[in-house]
Design a protein around this motif. Structure first.
Motif, PDB file in Angstrom:
ATOM      1  N   HIS A  13      -1.650 -45.323  22.981  1.00  0.00           N
ATOM      2  CA  HIS A  13      -3.011 -45.835  22.836  1.00  0.00           C
ATOM      3  C   HIS A  13      -3.594 -46.328  24.149  1.00  0.00           C
ATOM      4  O   HIS A  13      -4.809 -46.283  24.353  1.00  0.00           O
ATOM      5  N   ASP A  14      -2.750 -46.801  25.044  1.00  0.00           N
ATOM      6  CA  ASP A  14      -3.264 -47.352  26.301  1.00  0.00           C
ATOM      7  C   ASP A  14      -3.261 -46.334  27.446  1.00  0.00           C
ATOM      8  O   ASP A  14      -3.424 -46.690  28.603  1.00  0.00           O
ATOM      9  N   SER A  15      -3.139 -45.045  27.122  1.00  0.00           N
ATOM     10  CA  SER A  15      -3.105 -44.020  28.166  1.00  0.00           C
ATOM     11  C   SER A  15      -4.501 -43.465  28.459  1.00  0.00           C
ATOM     12  O   SER A  15      -5.413 -43.528  27.626  1.00  0.00           O
ATOM     13  N   GLU A  16      -4.634 -42.901  29.646  1.00  0.00           N
ATOM     14  CA  GLU A  16      -5.898 -42.257  30.032  1.00  0.00           C
ATOM     15  C   GLU A  16      -6.183 -41.058  29.127  1.00  0.00           C
ATOM     16  O   GLU A  16      -7.340 -40.815  28.756  1.00  0.00           O
ATOM     17  N   LEU A  17      -5.132 -40.341  28.754  1.00  0.00           N
ATOM     18  CA  LEU A  17      -5.311 -39.178  27.883  1.00  0.00           C
ATOM     19  C   LEU A  17      -5.909 -39.590  26.544  1.00  0.00           C
ATOM     20  O   LEU A  17      -6.829 -38.938  26.038  1.00  0.00           O
ATOM     21  N   PHE A  21      -9.517 -38.451  25.076  1.00  0.00           N
ATOM     22  CA  PHE A  21      -9.619 -37.808  23.776  1.00  0.00           C
ATOM     23  C   PHE A  21     -10.597 -38.544  22.875  1.00  0.00           C
ATOM     24  O   PHE A  21     -11.432 -37.927  22.211  1.00  0.00           O
ATOM     25  N   GLU A  22     -10.497 -39.861  22.845  1.00  0.00           N
ATOM     26  CA  GLU A  22     -11.413 -40.669  22.022  1.00  0.00           C
ATOM     27  C   GLU A  22     -12.867 -40.415  22.439  1.00  0.00           C
ATOM     28  O   GLU A  22     -13.742 -40.264  21.586  1.00  0.00           O
ATOM     29  N   GLU A  23     -13.115 -40.381  23.731  1.00  0.00           N
ATOM     30  CA  GLU A  23     -14.471 -40.133  24.230  1.00  0.00           C
ATOM     31  C   GLU A  23     -14.951 -38.743  23.821  1.00  0.00           C
ATOM     32  O   GLU A  23     -16.084 -38.575  23.359  1.00  0.00           O
ATOM     33  N   TYR A  24     -14.081 -37.745  23.965  1.00  0.00           N
ATOM     34  CA  TYR A  24     -14.415 -36.378  23.562  1.00  0.00           C
ATOM     35  C   TYR A  24     -14.746 -36.322  22.074  1.00  0.00           C
ATOM     36  O   TYR A  24     -15.753 -35.739  21.668  1.00  0.00           O
TER      37      TYR A  24
END
Length: 64
Positions: A13-17, A21-24
């Protein structure tokens, strides 16, 4: 109902990926996470296939 195969991945949950993904997912307004994952999978495979075709074309032009 069609046969289905589950493809799973875990992302912290705290990763850049996860952030990306959440933003996408929000920007594209998918109804479900599965839809977002399928869209990304398709896009990645489409890009991969285009790159493979480019490599084949390069090989043909360099040998011909």
């Amino acid at each position: 109902m069609a046969d289905v195969d589950t493809i799973a991945a875990q992302v912290s949950h705290d990763s850049e990926l996860h952030e990306r993904f959440e933003e996408y997912e929000e920007d594209r307004r998918f109804e479900t996470r599965s839809e977002a994952v399928r869209a990304l999978l398709r896009a990645g495979l489409d890009q991969y296939e285009e790159e493979q075709e480019d490599h084949r074309e390069d090989a043909r032009t360099s040998t011909g």
